[in-house]
Design a protein around this motif. Sequence first.
Motif, PDB file in Angstrom:
ATOM      1  N   MET A   1      -1.044 -12.214 -12.642  1.00 36.32           N
ATOM      2  CA  MET A   1       0.394 -12.075 -12.585  1.00 36.32           C
ATOM      3  C   MET A   1       0.791 -10.867 -11.733  1.00 36.32           C
ATOM      4  N   TYR A   2       0.074  -9.763 -11.910  1.00 36.63           N
ATOM      5  CA  TYR A   2       0.347  -8.537 -11.151  1.00 36.63           C
ATOM      6  C   TYR A   2       0.268  -8.816  -9.653  1.00 36.63           C
ATOM      7  N   LEU A   3      -0.788  -9.482  -9.226  1.00 37.68           N
ATOM      8  CA  LEU A   3      -0.978  -9.799  -7.819  1.00 37.68           C
ATOM      9  C   LEU A   3       0.096 -10.756  -7.322  1.00 37.68           C
ATOM     10  N   ARG A   4       0.510 -11.696  -8.142  1.00 46.15           N
ATOM     11  CA  ARG A   4       1.558 -12.639  -7.744  1.00 46.15           C
ATOM     12  C   ARG A   4       2.869 -11.925  -7.423  1.00 46.15           C
ATOM     13  N   VAL A   5       3.194 -10.912  -8.182  1.00 44.06           N
ATOM     14  CA  VAL A   5       4.416 -10.143  -7.927  1.00 44.06           C
ATOM     15  C   VAL A   5       4.348  -9.525  -6.530  1.00 44.06           C
ATOM     16  N   TYR A   6       3.228  -8.910  -6.196  1.00 40.49           N
ATOM     17  CA  TYR A   6       3.093  -8.273  -4.885  1.00 40.49           C
ATOM     18  C   TYR A   6       3.036  -9.298  -3.757  1.00 40.49           C
ATOM     19  N   LEU A   7       2.418 -10.438  -4.011  1.00 37.52           N
ATOM     20  CA  LEU A   7       2.408 -11.495  -2.997  1.00 37.52           C
ATOM     21  C   LEU A   7       3.820 -12.023  -2.756  1.00 37.52           C
ATOM     22  N   SER A   8       4.618 -12.089  -3.805  1.00 39.00           N
ATOM     23  CA  SER A   8       6.013 -12.497  -3.669  1.00 39.00           C
ATOM     24  C   SER A   8       6.785 -11.484  -2.821  1.00 39.00           C
ATOM     25  N   PHE A   9       6.571 -10.181  -3.080  1.00 35.93           N
ATOM     26  CA  PHE A   9       7.206  -9.136  -2.266  1.00 35.93           C
ATOM     27  C   PHE A   9       6.786  -9.269  -0.809  1.00 35.93           C
ATOM     28  N   LEU A  10       5.512  -9.489  -0.583  1.00 34.71           N
ATOM     29  CA  LEU A  10       4.979  -9.613   0.771  1.00 34.71           C
ATOM     30  C   LEU A  10       5.598 -10.805   1.490  1.00 34.71           C
ATOM     31  N   ASP A  11       5.673 -11.938   0.822  1.00 33.28           N
ATOM     32  CA  ASP A  11       6.289 -13.125   1.426  1.00 33.28           C
ATOM     33  C   ASP A  11       7.753 -12.872   1.765  1.00 33.28           C
ATOM     34  N   ASP A  12       8.472 -12.235   0.829  1.00 43.49           N
ATOM     35  CA  ASP A  12       9.883 -11.931   1.055  1.00 43.49           C
ATOM     36  C   ASP A  12      10.053 -10.982   2.243  1.00 43.49           C
ATOM     37  N   GLY A  20      15.058  -1.759   1.725  1.00 47.18           N
ATOM     38  CA  GLY A  20      14.953  -0.465   1.077  1.00 47.18           C
ATOM     39  C   GLY A  20      15.463  -0.457  -0.351  1.00 47.18           C
ATOM     40  N   ALA A  21      16.324  -1.413  -0.700  1.00 38.97           N
ATOM     41  CA  ALA A  21      16.879  -1.472  -2.045  1.00 38.97           C
ATOM     42  C   ALA A  21      15.960  -2.218  -3.009  1.00 38.97           C
ATOM     43  N   ARG A  22      14.918  -2.829  -2.502  1.00 37.15           N
ATOM     44  CA  ARG A  22      14.055  -3.675  -3.342  1.00 37.15           C
ATOM     45  C   ARG A  22      13.226  -2.862  -4.335  1.00 37.15           C
ATOM     46  N   GLY A  23      12.754  -1.700  -3.951  1.00 37.40           N
ATOM     47  CA  GLY A  23      11.943  -0.886  -4.851  1.00 37.40           C
ATOM     48  C   GLY A  23      12.789   0.020  -5.715  1.00 37.40           C
ATOM     49  N   LYS A  24      12.144   0.664  -6.676  1.00 35.16           N
ATOM     50  CA  LYS A  24      12.857   1.584  -7.561  1.00 35.16           C
ATOM     51  C   LYS A  24      13.274   2.853  -6.833  1.00 35.16           C
ATOM     52  N   ASP A  25      12.415   3.313  -5.907  1.00 38.64           N
ATOM     53  CA  ASP A  25      12.653   4.573  -5.208  1.00 38.64           C
ATOM     54  C   ASP A  25      12.549   4.370  -3.701  1.00 38.64           C
ATOM     55  N   GLY A  43       6.345   4.152  -3.249  1.00 37.01           N
ATOM     56  CA  GLY A  43       6.451   3.099  -2.254  1.00 37.01           C
ATOM     57  C   GLY A  43       5.201   2.809  -1.450  1.00 37.01           C
ATOM     58  N   LEU A  44       4.043   3.252  -1.920  1.00 37.54           N
ATOM     59  CA  LEU A  44       2.821   3.033  -1.153  1.00 37.54           C
ATOM     60  C   LEU A  44       2.547   1.543  -0.947  1.00 37.54           C
ATOM     61  N   HIS A  45       2.766   0.713  -1.966  1.00 36.75           N
ATOM     62  CA  HIS A  45       2.541  -0.728  -1.817  1.00 36.75           C
ATOM     63  C   HIS A  45       3.492  -1.314  -0.780  1.00 36.75           C
ATOM     64  N   ARG A  46       4.768  -0.925  -0.849  1.00 29.09           N
ATOM     65  CA  ARG A  46       5.744  -1.440   0.121  1.00 29.09           C
ATOM     66  C   ARG A  46       5.403  -1.011   1.533  1.00 29.09           C
ATOM     67  N   LEU A  47       4.982   0.237   1.701  1.00 26.58           N
ATOM     68  CA  LEU A  47       4.602   0.714   3.028  1.00 26.58           C
ATOM     69  C   LEU A  47       3.376  -0.039   3.544  1.00 26.58           C
ATOM     70  N   ALA A  48       2.389  -0.240   2.682  1.00 27.20           N
ATOM     71  CA  ALA A  48       1.191  -0.975   3.096  1.00 27.20           C
ATOM     72  C   ALA A  48       1.544  -2.402   3.511  1.00 27.20           C
ATOM     73  N   MET A  49       2.458  -3.037   2.779  1.00 23.26           N
ATOM     74  CA  MET A  49       2.875  -4.394   3.148  1.00 23.26           C
ATOM     75  C   MET A  49       3.578  -4.402   4.503  1.00 23.26           C
ATOM     76  N   ALA A  50       4.456  -3.438   4.712  1.00 22.57           N
ATOM     77  CA  ALA A  50       5.175  -3.353   5.987  1.00 22.57           C
ATOM     78  C   ALA A  50       4.196  -3.136   7.144  1.00 22.57           C
ATOM     79  N   GLN A  51       3.197  -2.290   6.927  1.00 21.22           N
ATOM     80  CA  GLN A  51       2.186  -2.059   7.961  1.00 21.22           C
ATOM     81  C   GLN A  51       1.381  -3.320   8.205  1.00 21.22           C
ATOM     82  N   ARG A  52       1.011  -3.997   7.149  1.00 19.72           N
ATOM     83  CA  ARG A  52       0.217  -5.228   7.285  1.00 19.72           C
ATOM     84  C   ARG A  52       0.986  -6.297   8.046  1.00 19.72           C
ATOM     85  N   LEU A  53       2.309  -6.362   7.826  1.00 17.71           N
ATOM     86  CA  LEU A  53       3.144  -7.328   8.524  1.00 17.71           C
ATOM     87  C   LEU A  53       3.489  -6.886   9.942  1.00 17.71           C
TER      88      LEU A  53
END
Length: 115
Positions: A1-12, A20-25, A43-53
Amino acid sequence: MYLRVYLSFLDDMAVRGFDGARGKDKLGVAVSREGRLIKINRGLHRLAMAQRLGLDCVPVRVMAVHREWWQRITGGATGQEALERVADGLRDCMPEQRPGELDPAEWPSEFDWPV
């Protein structure tokens, strides 16, 4: 479930870009004495996703500025004039790409950490 949440963020993010409003901070950065941006909090996960994309840019919040950079950019100005010079100077700041001189040349393996 944890991974699915991040995969959903990545797809979005792949479809809509970085929100910038998607995360808590906000992604926090500091400006180094050389004028480079260093990621410092949240925001390390969000930054990593942005870099990966391969996103060209992401919004950040400047949390700290090195005194030497501030003095060089403001040139002794104060108040509103200093803030305007800093805002202009921030446009030229690029993310740090390499480890600093105090970073270790090699990281210990998982079994070499002190206990």
